[in-house]
Write a protein that holds these residues in place. Structure first.
Motif, PDB file in Angstrom:
ATOM      1  N   ILE A  37     -36.973-118.874 -43.177  1.00  0.00           N
ATOM      2  CA  ILE A  37     -37.269-120.146 -42.521  1.00  0.00           C
ATOM      3  C   ILE A  37     -38.555-119.975 -41.751  1.00  0.00           C
ATOM      4  CG2 ILE A  37     -36.402-121.765 -40.875  1.00  0.00           C
ATOM      5  CD1 ILE A  37     -34.521-121.455 -43.372  1.00  0.00           C
ATOM      6  N   LEU A  38     -39.519-120.708 -41.987  1.00  0.00           N
ATOM      7  CA  LEU A  38     -40.939-120.511 -41.497  1.00  0.00           C
ATOM      8  C   LEU A  38     -41.257-121.580 -40.430  1.00  0.00           C
ATOM      9  CD1 LEU A  38     -42.580-119.696 -44.890  1.00  0.00           C
ATOM     10  CD2 LEU A  38     -42.212-118.128 -43.006  1.00  0.00           C
ATOM     11  N   ASP A  39     -40.594-122.288 -39.979  1.00  0.00           N
ATOM     12  CA  ASP A  39     -40.963-123.329 -38.888  1.00  0.00           C
ATOM     13  C   ASP A  39     -41.575-122.682 -37.702  1.00  0.00           C
ATOM     14  OD1 ASP A  39     -38.501-122.671 -38.234  1.00  0.00           O
ATOM     15  OD2 ASP A  39     -37.517-124.457 -37.565  1.00  0.00           O
ATOM     16  N   ASN A  40     -40.975-121.505 -37.344  1.00  0.00           N
ATOM     17  CA  ASN A  40     -41.658-120.779 -36.204  1.00  0.00           C
ATOM     18  C   ASN A  40     -43.105-120.318 -36.249  1.00  0.00           C
ATOM     19  OD1 ASN A  40     -39.519-121.475 -34.569  1.00  0.00           O
ATOM     20  ND2 ASN A  40     -38.537-119.599 -35.001  1.00  0.00           N
ATOM     21  N   VAL A  41     -43.577-120.335 -37.566  1.00  0.00           N
ATOM     22  CA  VAL A  41     -44.657-119.765 -37.803  1.00  0.00           C
ATOM     23  C   VAL A  41     -45.799-120.602 -38.636  1.00  0.00           C
ATOM     24  CG1 VAL A  41     -45.562-118.104 -39.778  1.00  0.00           C
ATOM     25  CG2 VAL A  41     -43.345-117.432 -38.527  1.00  0.00           C
ATOM     26  N   ILE A  42     -45.059-121.612 -39.408  1.00  0.00           N
ATOM     27  CA  ILE A  42     -46.032-122.330 -40.315  1.00  0.00           C
ATOM     28  C   ILE A  42     -47.349-122.943 -39.568  1.00  0.00           C
ATOM     29  CG2 ILE A  42     -44.640-124.429 -40.480  1.00  0.00           C
ATOM     30  CD1 ILE A  42     -45.957-122.693 -43.496  1.00  0.00           C
ATOM     31  N   ASP A  43     -47.014-123.739 -38.454  1.00  0.00           N
ATOM     32  CA  ASP A  43     -48.234-124.458 -37.669  1.00  0.00           C
ATOM     33  C   ASP A  43     -48.936-123.325 -36.922  1.00  0.00           C
ATOM     34  OD1 ASP A  43     -46.776-126.609 -38.764  1.00  0.00           O
ATOM     35  OD2 ASP A  43     -45.572-127.043 -37.060  1.00  0.00           O
ATOM     36  N   LYS A  44     -48.749-122.209 -36.666  1.00  0.00           N
ATOM     37  CA  LYS A  44     -49.616-121.347 -36.058  1.00  0.00           C
ATOM     38  C   LYS A  44     -50.496-120.639 -36.901  1.00  0.00           C
ATOM     39  CE  LYS A  44     -45.852-121.249 -32.715  1.00  0.00           C
ATOM     40  NZ  LYS A  44     -44.986-121.494 -33.717  1.00  0.00           N
ATOM     41  N   VAL A  45     -50.512-120.624 -38.197  1.00  0.00           N
ATOM     42  CA  VAL A  45     -51.273-120.000 -39.075  1.00  0.00           C
ATOM     43  C   VAL A  45     -52.042-121.034 -40.059  1.00  0.00           C
ATOM     44  CG1 VAL A  45     -49.751-118.149 -38.916  1.00  0.00           C
ATOM     45  CG2 VAL A  45     -49.550-119.569 -40.854  1.00  0.00           C
ATOM     46  N   ASP A  46     -53.200-120.318 -40.306  1.00  0.00           N
ATOM     47  CA  ASP A  46     -54.002-121.250 -41.454  1.00  0.00           C
ATOM     48  C   ASP A  46     -53.825-120.745 -42.794  1.00  0.00           C
ATOM     49  OD1 ASP A  46     -56.063-122.500 -39.179  1.00  0.00           O
ATOM     50  OD2 ASP A  46     -55.816-120.263 -38.667  1.00  0.00           O
ATOM     51  N   GLY A  47     -53.558-119.246 -42.876  1.00  0.00           N
ATOM     52  CA  GLY A  47     -53.278-118.787 -44.255  1.00  0.00           C
ATOM     53  C   GLY A  47     -51.869-118.257 -44.088  1.00  0.00           C
ATOM     54  N   LEU A  48     -51.184-118.166 -45.110  1.00  0.00           N
ATOM     55  CA  LEU A  48     -49.850-117.552 -44.942  1.00  0.00           C
ATOM     56  C   LEU A  48     -49.748-116.728 -46.514  1.00  0.00           C
ATOM     57  CD1 LEU A  48     -47.191-117.157 -43.572  1.00  0.00           C
ATOM     58  CD2 LEU A  48     -46.285-119.150 -44.577  1.00  0.00           C
ATOM     59  N   VAL A  49     -49.351-115.505 -46.451  1.00  0.00           N
ATOM     60  CA  VAL A  49     -49.431-114.765 -47.558  1.00  0.00           C
ATOM     61  C   VAL A  49     -48.082-114.159 -47.960  1.00  0.00           C
ATOM     62  CG1 VAL A  49     -50.253-112.852 -48.838  1.00  0.00           C
ATOM     63  CG2 VAL A  49     -51.802-114.308 -47.884  1.00  0.00           C
ATOM     64  N   GLU A  50     -47.364-114.312 -48.612  1.00  0.00           N
ATOM     65  CA  GLU A  50     -45.995-113.778 -49.042  1.00  0.00           C
ATOM     66  C   GLU A  50     -46.026-112.638 -49.903  1.00  0.00           C
ATOM     67  OE1 GLU A  50     -42.990-112.415 -48.465  1.00  0.00           O
ATOM     68  OE2 GLU A  50     -42.342-114.403 -47.834  1.00  0.00           O
ATOM     69  N   ALA A  51     -46.029-111.536 -49.017  1.00  0.00           N
ATOM     70  CA  ALA A  51     -46.207-110.211 -49.853  1.00  0.00           C
ATOM     71  C   ALA A  51     -45.087-109.519 -50.310  1.00  0.00           C
ATOM     72  CB  ALA A  51     -46.901-108.983 -49.008  1.00  0.00           C
ATOM     73  N   TRP A  52     -43.660-109.986 -49.673  1.00  0.00           N
ATOM     74  CA  TRP A  52     -42.564-109.234 -50.071  1.00  0.00           C
ATOM     75  C   TRP A  52     -42.649-108.049 -49.499  1.00  0.00           C
ATOM     76  CZ3 TRP A  52     -39.416-113.525 -50.984  1.00  0.00           C
ATOM     77  CH2 TRP A  52     -40.086-114.440 -51.864  1.00  0.00           C
ATOM     78  N   PHE A  53     -41.443-107.110 -49.987  1.00  0.00           N
ATOM     79  CA  PHE A  53     -41.576-105.804 -50.060  1.00  0.00           C
ATOM     80  C   PHE A  53     -42.437-105.258 -51.231  1.00  0.00           C
ATOM     81  CE2 PHE A  53     -37.816-106.114 -46.977  1.00  0.00           C
ATOM     82  CZ  PHE A  53     -38.328-105.650 -46.144  1.00  0.00           C
ATOM     83  N   PRO A  54     -43.721-104.928 -51.027  1.00  0.00           N
ATOM     84  CA  PRO A  54     -44.541-105.069 -52.221  1.00  0.00           C
ATOM     85  C   PRO A  54     -44.523-103.811 -53.054  1.00  0.00           C
ATOM     86  CG  PRO A  54     -45.909-104.737 -50.315  1.00  0.00           C
ATOM     87  CD  PRO A  54     -44.621-104.876 -49.665  1.00  0.00           C
ATOM     88  N   GLY A  55     -43.777-102.594 -52.501  1.00  0.00           N
ATOM     89  CA  GLY A  55     -43.801-101.526 -53.348  1.00  0.00           C
ATOM     90  C   GLY A  55     -44.687-100.649 -52.792  1.00  0.00           C
ATOM     91  N   SER A  56     -44.617 -99.263 -53.499  1.00  0.00           N
ATOM     92  CA  SER A  56     -45.405 -98.227 -53.128  1.00  0.00           C
ATOM     93  C   SER A  56     -46.854 -98.486 -53.190  1.00  0.00           C
ATOM     94  CB  SER A  56     -44.831 -96.868 -53.891  1.00  0.00           C
ATOM     95  OG  SER A  56     -45.226 -97.028 -55.350  1.00  0.00           O
ATOM     96  N   GLU A  57     -47.351 -99.452 -53.981  1.00  0.00           N
ATOM     97  CA  GLU A  57     -48.841 -99.606 -53.922  1.00  0.00           C
ATOM     98  C   GLU A  57     -49.178-100.726 -53.520  1.00  0.00           C
ATOM     99  OE1 GLU A  57     -50.675 -96.955 -55.643  1.00  0.00           O
ATOM    100  OE2 GLU A  57     -48.791 -96.093 -55.259  1.00  0.00           O
TER     101      GLU A  57
END
Ligand code: NOJ
Length: 733
Positions: free
Chosen positions: A523-543
Motif C-alpha cells: 500500500i503506497l499512500d504514505n510514499v506516492i505523493d512524496k516521490v517523483d519517481g517510483l521503481v518497483e525492484a522487488w527482491f531482484p535476485g543476486s544480480e
C-alpha cells in the motif's frame, strides 16, 4: 533399469522396506550443512528407518551428497539409492528475481532459460529434484507467499508453469532435475491472507482459476506434485482423495510422485479430520500421497494398517513403484551420484553466463510505477544522494533462496558507484523495521540482515548528504522475513520509520526517486505523493542491484509490467482485474448513487492494475482491426493493432489481449487475459501486432461444468495494461 526389473525389485522388498521408501526427511539427519525450513520437532524414529528412507531434502554440495549416498548405500540391502530433493525455488547460488518479479518480465522464454540455469547449478551439486515451481494463484497481498507466485492470472500463471517445468526438466539428462509443482491445490487463497488458514471456494472457481496452473505443469510433464497445507472443500489436501486421486491422477493422468508438504500428514490431526497418527497415515495413503515429508507417520503406522487389514498393501506398492520409477527415470540405479560433480560444481555455479541470465531477467522484472517530470533516468553528471536501509544491503534475494551466497551480492550503492563514482553519496537513513522480534525464527536465514543502528545519527547523516545533492534516491522496502512463508501482514504499507525518513527528505524540496525492495504489492499512500519517481525492484535476485542501477541511469529502459494488482488500501483486498461482473456495476447498471457495487470511502480500482508498468519511452496504440467479426469452430479471427514508439529511445512493450464473454450460462469476468506479445521498437518505429482468436480462447467451465465455449457475442480488448485498452466486438457462432 528396465521397467520390468522395477517390479521384481518391488517384489523383493519387505513391507518395512516399502514403507520406509515412502519417507522423506530433512537433511539435518545426515549432514551438518542442511537448511531447516520449517518448525523443528523431535522426530522419534530409529536408525532402521533413517537407513532405509526414500528421500532426503535440503542438503547440498557434490562431495557431501556423494558421501551421504555412499554411507546410505553401504547399509542398504537392495541398493535403492536415496533421492535428493531441495528447496531450490528460483535460484541455487545464482538467484533470479523472486517469481512475483520475474513474472513481470512477461517473458516465459527467458524464465525457462533461468530455470535451465538453476537446473545446471543444482544438478552439479548432486540434487535430483527441486520443490519448484510454486504456481499458486494469488489475489491477497497480505499473504506473504505471493512473492513465490507469478501472480493473479490463471492464463499467465499456466504459461509460466509450463516454462518453468520445461526449464528444470529439459530432456532430463544429468544437467536437469525433476520438478515438483506446488502447492496442490489453491494454497494461494487462504482466508484473510493468513498463512496456513482455511481455503474455501466453489468447485467452479477452483477449476476455472486455481487449478489451471498446476494442470499446465502436469501437462508439461513435471515429475512430482506437492500437496498444500490447506483444505479443499473442507478436506485438507494431504488427505483429500477427490483432489489427489480423482482430479490429479484420474482426470489429468498424472503418473508421477506426490509428496506431502512439510509435516502436512501430521497436520491432518490438528485440522481435526484424523483422530491420531494412524488415522492420518490411512487418510494420506488412501488419498494417494506417496512421500511423507518430515514426519515418521508413514514409517510408524503404514505397516500396522496393512497387517490389520485396514488398508490394502496395493496402496503402498503403487506408491513405492512410483518412487522407484522416478529414481529409475533419473538413472540413479546406474549412477546414484547422477550430476554430482565437484569440478563442474566449481565451474558452473555463479559462472558468467549464469549471472548474465539472472541479470537479464532482473532487468525485465523491474517495474517503473511513476515517473513525474521525467525525473528518471538519472543524469550521470549530477550529484545523487543514495539513502535508505536498502541502499547498501546485500539481502536482495527474498526468503526462498536458501542457498544464496549473500556475501558475494553487489548492493545498490556499489552498482551505482560503478556508474558515477564520486557523484554518489550514501547514508543508511534508518533501519528496515523497528521491531525485529515480530519476525520470528526462520531457521536458516535469521542472521543475514543488518541490525539496529543509531537512528538519530542515521537521519542526520541522510539529511546532510541530501542537502548537498541534486537528486535523492531513497531505497526502501520490506525486511526479507516480512514476506515469504509465514510472513502474512495486516498492514502492508512501508514501515513507519522509513516513511518518516522519506517525509524529512521530502521537506528538502528536491526531486526524489524511490526504489522499493519487497516481496508483495504494498500500500503506497504514505510514499506516492512524496516521490517523483517510483521503481518497483522487488527482491531482484543476486544480480538485481546491477539491473536496478542500469534502469535508474537509463542504460536499460524499464519494461516490467505488474502481474498482481497494487491495492489502494487494505480494505479493497482482494482486488484483481478479472473480477466477475456484478448486477450493480458502478457504470451501466441503471442504478444510481448509493446502490451500486462500490465503497463509500475508497475507489473500487486498485492503485496500479494488472499489466501496468511504464517505460522511458511512450507507445501509441491504434484501433483494433478485425479480419472478420463473426467466426465459427472451423476458422478464427485475426485481430491487428498498430503500435508506435512515439518517444525518443528504444523500448520494449508487452501488448496485452483480453476477452470478455458478454453473456454466458454462468457469470463471467469483466475481462480475461488471452494473449500477449512482447515487442521492441526503436524510437519512431511502428509495427502491427496480431493475435489469432480461436474457439479455444473462449472456453470456460460452463453451467454443466464442461470446459467448453458457448456461442455468442464477445468484447475484445487490446492495450498496454488491463485498464487502458482499445475495444472491439466479435461474435462466435
Ligand atoms: C514448506 C513449504 O510450504 C514448501 O514450499 C517447502 O518446499 C517445504 N516446506 C520444504 O522446505
Amino acid at each position: 533399469m528396465e521397467k520390468g526389473k522395477l517390479l521384481e525389485l518391488l517384489n523383493e522388498m519387505t513391507l518395512e522396506e516399502k514403507v520406509y521408501q515412502l519417507v522423506q526427511l530433512d537433511g539435518g539427519l545426515y549432514s551438518e550443512n542442511a537448511a531447516v525450513t520449517g518448525p523443528k520437532v523431535k522426530l522419534g524414529i530409529n536408525d532402521e528407518v533413517i537407513n532405509n528412507i526414500g528421500s532426503v531434502y535440503n542438503v547440498f554440495g557434490a562431495e557431501n551428497l556423494k558421501k551421504i549416498q555412499d554411507d546410505y548405500l553401504s547399509k542398504s540391502r537392495l541398493q535403492i539409492p536415496l533421492l535428493f530433493c531441495a528447496d531450490v525455488i528460483y535460484g541455487y547460488k545464482t538467484v533470479l528475481p523472486i517469481p512475483l518479479a520475474f513474472a513481470c518480465s512477461w517473458n516465459p522464454e527467458l524464465v525457462k532459460e533461468g530455470m535451465e540455469m538453476i537446473a545446471k547449478e543444482t544438478s552439479a551439486t548432486g540434487i535430483h529434484g527441486v520443490f519448484s515451481p510454486m504456481v499458486d494463484l494469488v489475489r491477497d497481498p497480505r499473504w506473504g507467499r505471493v512473492m513465490e507466485s507469478t501472480g493473479e492470472d490463471a492464463y499467465l500463471n499456466s504459461i509460466y508453469a509450463k516454462a518453468e517445468v520445461e526449464g528444470f526438466q529439459g530432456d532430463f539428462n544429468n544437467e536437469h532435475v525433476a520438478s515438483c509443482v506446488k502447492h496442490f491445490a489453491a494454497y494461494g487463497a487462504p482466508e484473510a491472507g493468513r498463512d496456513y488458514n482455511t481455503v474455501d471456494m466453489s468447485e467452479r472457481k477452483l477449476r476455472q482459476d486455481y487449478l489451471s496452473s498446476y494442470k499446465a505443469a502436469v501437462d508439461a510433464g513435471c515429475k512430482m506434485v506437492m500437496t498444500s497445507f490447506n483444505t479443499v472443500d473442507g478436506i485438507p489436501a494431504s488427505g483429500n482423495k477427490w483432489l489427489m486421486r480423482e482430479v490429479l491422477r484420474e482426470e489429468w493422468g498424472f503418473e508421477g510422485v506426490t509428496v506431502s508438504d512439510y509435516a502436512a500428514i501430521k497436520e491432518l490431526i490438528y485440522h481435526g479430520v484424523a483422530e491420531d497418527e494412524n488415522h492420518a497415515a490411512k487418510l494420506a495413503i488412501e488419498a494417494g500421497v506417496d512421500f511423507d515429508m518430515k514426519t515418521p507417520i508413514y514409517a510408524n503406522h503404514l505397516k500396522g494398517l496393512v497387517e490389520r487389514n485396514e488398508i490394502n498393501v496395493k496402496l503402498i506398492d503403487e506408491a513405492v513403484l512410483r518412487i522407484l520409477n522416478l529414481k529409475n527415470d533419473l538413472g540413479l540405479f546406474e549412477n546414484p551420484y547422477r550430476g554430482a560433480n565437484e569440478i563442474l560444481e566449481k565451474e558452473v555455479i555463479g559462472c558468467k553466463g549464469n549471472k548474465k541470465t539472472a541479470r537479464s531477467l532482473s532487468e525485465e522484472s523491474i517495474v517503473l510505477l511513476k515517473n513525474d517530470n521525467k525525473v528518471l533516468p538519472l543524469d550521470k553528471n549530477k550529484k545523487i544522494a543514495l539513502i535508505g536501509p536498502y541502499a547498501n544491503e546485500k539481502a536482495l534475494v527474498g526468503l526462498w533462496a536458501i542457498s544464496a551466497d549473500q556475501k558475494s551480492i553487489i548492493p545498490l550503492k556499489e552498482a551505482m558507484e560503478n556508474k558515477i563514482g564520486d557523484n554518489l553519496s550514501y547514508a543508511h537513513g534508518c533501519d528496515i523495521i523497528d521491531d525485529y522480534s515480530l519476525l520470528g525464527d526462520f531457521g536458516y536465514m535469521m542472521q543475514k540482515m543488518s541490525v539496529k543502528r543509531d537512528c538519530e545519527k542515521d537521519l542526520e547523516e541522510a539529511l546532510e548528504i541530501a542537502a548537498d545533492a541534486d537528486t535523492i534516491v531513497v531505497a526502501l522496502g520490506e525486511h526479507t522475513l516480512q514476506s515469504g512463508e509465514a510472513g502474512s501482514r495486516t498492514d502492508i504499507s512501508v514501515n513507519k520509520q522509513q516513511v518518516e525518513l522519506l517525509e524529512k527528505l521530502h521537506e528538502l524540496n528536491k526531486p526524489i526517486v524511490c526504489v522499493l525492495f519487497n516481496g508483495r504489492p504494498l500500500i503506497l499512500d504514505n510514499v506516492i505523493d512524496k516521490v517523483d519517481g517510483l521503481v518497483e525492484a522487488w527482491f531482484p535476485g543476486s544480480e538485481g542491484a546491477l539491473a536496478v542501477a542500469d534502469i535508474l541511469f537509463g542504460d536499460i529502459n524499464p519494461s516490467g509490467k505488474l502481474t498482481m494488482s497494487f491495492p489502494m488500501n487494505v480494505g479493497q483486498i482482494p482486488v484483481y482485474y478479472n473480477e466477475f461482473k456484478t448486477g450493480r456495476p458502478i457504470l451501466g447498471s441503471g442504478h444510481t448513487g448509493r446502490f451500486v457495487s462500490k465503497y463509500i470511502d475508497s475507489p473500487n480500482e486498485p492503485r496500479y492494475p494488472f499489466g501496468y508498468g511504464l517505460s522511458y519511452t511512450k507507445f501509441e496504440y491504434g484501433d483494433i482491426q478485425l479480419d472478420k467479426d463473426i467466426f465459427n469452430i472451423n476458422n478464427s479471427i485475426k485481430a491487428s493493432i498498430s503500435i508506435k514508439n512515439v518517444g525518443d529511445i528504444k523500448g520494449k512493450e508487452t501488448v496485452q489481449m483480453y476477452i470478455q464473454d458478454i453473456v454466458g450460462s454462468v457469470v463471467r469476468p469483466v475481462k480475461e487475459l488471452r494473449g500477449f506479445k512482447k515487442i521492441e521498437l526503436e524510437a519512431n518505429e511502428s509495427t502491427i501486432v496480431e493475435f489469432i482468436i480461436t474457439e479455444e480462447d473462449l472456453r470456460f467451465f460452463t453451467k454443466d461444468m464442461n470446459f467448453s465455449s458457448e456461442p455468442g457475442k464477445f468484447k475484445l480488448f487490446i492495450g498496454t495494461n488491463s485498464k487502458d485498452v482499445k475495444a472491439a466486438l466479435f461474435e462466435y457462432r
